[in-house]
Enzyme design. Structure first.
Site, PDB file in Angstrom:
ATOM      1  N   TYR A  40     -47.580   8.550  55.567  1.00 29.81           N
ATOM      2  CA  TYR A  40     -47.371   9.867  54.963  1.00 29.81           C
ATOM      3  C   TYR A  40     -48.684  10.470  54.470  1.00 29.81           C
ATOM      4  O   TYR A  40     -48.864  11.695  54.495  1.00 29.81           O
ATOM      5  CB  TYR A  40     -46.360   9.767  53.817  1.00 29.81           C
ATOM      6  CG  TYR A  40     -44.952   9.568  54.316  1.00 29.81           C
ATOM      7  CD1 TYR A  40     -44.219  10.632  54.826  1.00 29.81           C
ATOM      8  CD2 TYR A  40     -44.361   8.309  54.303  1.00 29.81           C
ATOM      9  CE1 TYR A  40     -42.930  10.455  55.308  1.00 29.81           C
ATOM     10  CE2 TYR A  40     -43.081   8.114  54.782  1.00 29.81           C
ATOM     11  CZ  TYR A  40     -42.366   9.188  55.283  1.00 29.81           C
ATOM     12  OH  TYR A  40     -41.090   9.005  55.768  1.00 29.81           O
TER      13      TYR A  40
ATOM     14  N   TRP B 236     -32.578  18.681  49.087  1.00 24.93           N
ATOM     15  CA  TRP B 236     -31.399  17.913  49.493  1.00 24.93           C
ATOM     16  C   TRP B 236     -30.106  18.564  49.000  1.00 24.93           C
ATOM     17  O   TRP B 236     -29.979  18.913  47.832  1.00 24.93           O
ATOM     18  CB  TRP B 236     -31.485  16.487  48.973  1.00 24.93           C
ATOM     19  CG  TRP B 236     -32.675  15.735  49.464  1.00 24.93           C
ATOM     20  CD1 TRP B 236     -33.720  15.262  48.731  1.00 24.93           C
ATOM     21  CD2 TRP B 236     -32.943  15.359  50.823  1.00 24.93           C
ATOM     22  NE1 TRP B 236     -34.622  14.624  49.541  1.00 24.93           N
ATOM     23  CE2 TRP B 236     -34.178  14.666  50.827  1.00 24.93           C
ATOM     24  CE3 TRP B 236     -32.268  15.540  52.036  1.00 24.93           C
ATOM     25  CZ2 TRP B 236     -34.747  14.159  51.992  1.00 24.93           C
ATOM     26  CZ3 TRP B 236     -32.840  15.040  53.196  1.00 24.93           C
ATOM     27  CH2 TRP B 236     -34.052  14.357  53.172  1.00 24.93           C
TER      28      TRP B 236
ATOM     29  N   ARG C 130     -40.445  17.235  42.756  1.00 22.60           N
ATOM     30  CA  ARG C 130     -39.432  17.319  43.800  1.00 22.60           C
ATOM     31  C   ARG C 130     -38.219  16.459  43.446  1.00 22.60           C
ATOM     32  O   ARG C 130     -38.359  15.407  42.828  1.00 22.60           O
ATOM     33  CB  ARG C 130     -39.997  16.841  45.143  1.00 22.60           C
ATOM     34  CG  ARG C 130     -41.036  17.740  45.754  1.00 22.60           C
ATOM     35  CD  ARG C 130     -41.565  17.190  47.067  1.00 22.60           C
ATOM     36  NE  ARG C 130     -42.435  16.037  46.890  1.00 22.60           N
ATOM     37  CZ  ARG C 130     -42.175  14.808  47.324  1.00 22.60           C
ATOM     38  NH1 ARG C 130     -41.038  14.556  47.956  1.00 22.60           N
ATOM     39  NH2 ARG C 130     -43.038  13.828  47.142  1.00 22.60           N
TER      40      ARG C 130
ATOM     41  N   CYS D  44     -35.089   9.546  55.515  1.00 22.85           N
ATOM     42  CA  CYS D  44     -35.978   9.107  54.446  1.00 22.85           C
ATOM     43  C   CYS D  44     -36.036   7.594  54.357  1.00 22.85           C
ATOM     44  O   CYS D  44     -35.066   6.954  53.964  1.00 22.85           O
ATOM     45  CB  CYS D  44     -35.513   9.676  53.105  1.00 22.85           C
ATOM     46  SG  CYS D  44     -36.386   8.982  51.683  1.00 22.85           S
TER      47      CYS D  44
ATOM     48  N   THR E 147     -35.995  13.888  44.742  1.00 14.66           N
ATOM     49  CA  THR E 147     -36.160  12.963  45.858  1.00 14.66           C
ATOM     50  C   THR E 147     -34.991  11.990  45.965  1.00 14.66           C
ATOM     51  O   THR E 147     -34.214  11.798  45.031  1.00 14.66           O
ATOM     52  CB  THR E 147     -37.453  12.150  45.683  1.00 14.66           C
ATOM     53  OG1 THR E 147     -37.400  11.452  44.423  1.00 14.66           O
ATOM     54  CG2 THR E 147     -38.673  13.062  45.699  1.00 14.66           C
ATOM     55  N   VAL E 148     -34.894  11.387  47.133  1.00  9.22           N
ATOM     56  CA  VAL E 148     -33.982  10.269  47.355  1.00  9.22           C
ATOM     57  C   VAL E 148     -34.838   9.025  47.624  1.00  9.22           C
ATOM     58  O   VAL E 148     -35.956   9.150  48.146  1.00  9.22           O
ATOM     59  CB  VAL E 148     -33.027  10.543  48.538  1.00  9.22           C
ATOM     60  CG1 VAL E 148     -31.986  11.563  48.169  1.00  9.22           C
ATOM     61  CG2 VAL E 148     -33.780  10.988  49.798  1.00  9.22           C
TER      62      VAL E 148
END
Length: 345
Positions: free
Chosen positions: A195, A97, A129, A60, A131-132
């Site tokens: 993306y 994750w 979502r 990521c 997310t990181v």
């Protein structure tokens, strides 16, 4: 409506899918907004040592920025970090994750197995979502910041009391307005454009994003023609943002949006610029080329990689250090060629 699976007695939310939840009627991908955006300081999240842990993922690039900045600034002891992972094959539905690098996949600071547990603890009504990067207060077990756009700036500015002696000045006050402006441009034209092409659900949406991305690379290649880094002689926050996209370009993004107009090696200035950055320890310590490429079984013969003059057809055989640490000669563009950083006073 939220959907959950029972994993060893834990109620774990099924991960929403970008191409279902974040696509408009024209097929354009619109990245979900960040949920936890409060900053740090008086009246906000306290700036303290031994309180936070940064969760990030090798693949990521949004979170990779934060891991690089954390190491550059010497925040390793003040802010913990853990790399999370993803294994959809282990579950009947994607769960996002997971703390795969913790003993028994249970993060010791929070007691959680999946990052989504910490999102739900912080906001039970959150339906996006997980997310990181996720910056978690492990005293409360809650996510306090997932703002990939500003998190590195908080580490650079608000966490300065914990920087190592002689830390690099990545976000100098005199340049902050210019850095912020360029960072916004990079998001729209490079970082997120790739993306938008990857997740596009119509030919027009794909074409718009694809052309934006390559126009963005051309603009940055031109900008770097007469300067070593984006703002001249020294690395800033903006360079880290551009680097993480360039590092993934050939071994990951090119498979998802190709056929590409150029390889990274074909850009006269971007190729040397990216290697110049990679040779800084915090960059190469936090760059995992083989993981970037590992969305498929790389051991199988005939893997369809983009032909390249500097990567082997079989990615595991490539010595990325040998490729990326070759001299670039870009120091000739600097008035201070022996140094890549302006250090904090």
């Amino acid at each position: 409506m939220k959907e959950y699976l029972n994993i060893d007695g834990r109620k774990i939310r099924v991960r929403p899918t970008e191409t279902l939840e974040e696509i408009d009627k024209y097929g354009n991908f619109h990245r979900q907004p960040n949920r936890f955006t409060e900053g740090f300081g008086p009246g906000k999240n306290p700036v303290e040592k031994d309180r936070y842990i940064l969760f990030w993922a090798k693949g990521c690039h949004w979170s990779n920025r934060a891991s690089i900045v954390r190491e550059l600034l010497g925040l390793n002891e003040a802010v913990k970090a853990e790399i999370v992972g993803w294994d959809d094959d282990a579950w009947e539905k994607p769960l996002g994750w997971e703390f795969v690098n913790s003993p028994g996949h249970i993060n010791p600071e929070t007691g959680a197995r999946f990052l989504s547990e910490l999102y739900e603890k912080a906001d039970p009504d959150y339906d996006g979502r997980a997310t990181v990067p996720a910056f978690v207060d492990y005293k409360t077990g809650k996510v306090v910041n997932n703002d990939y756009n500003r998190l590195t700036n908080y580490l650079e500015a608000e966490f300065k009391p914990f920087h190592k002696k002689g830390a690099p000045e990545l976000y100098p006050e005199a340049l902050r307005a210019d850095i912020d402006q360029l960072n916004d441009w990079l998001f729209d034209n490079v970082n997120n454009a790739v993306y938008r092409a990857q997740f596009a659900q119509s030919l027009q949406a794909f074409s718009d994003a694809y052309e934006t991305f390559f126009a963005g690379l051309e603009a940055m290649d031109k900008r770097l023609q007469d300067r070593r880094f984006l703002f001249g002689d020294y690395v800033t926050d903006s360079d880290i943002r551009l680097y993480v996209t360039l590092a993934r370009y050939d071994v990951a993004y090119s498979r998802n949006i190709g056929p590409c107009k150029k390889r990274l090696v074909d850009y006269e200035n971007l190729w040397g610029y990216a290697r110049d950055l990679y040779q800084i320890p915090a960059f190469y310590h936090n760059t995992y080329f083989k993981d970037f490429a590992a969305s498929r079984d790389l051991t199988k013969a005939g893997e369809d990689y983009w032909p390249s003059v500097y990567y082997d057809i079989v990615i595991p055989a490539t010595d990325f250090d040998a490729v990326w640490k070759t001299p670039t000669g870009r120091e000739r563009l600097s008035a201070d060629p022996a140094h890549k950083f302006l250090t904090e006073s």
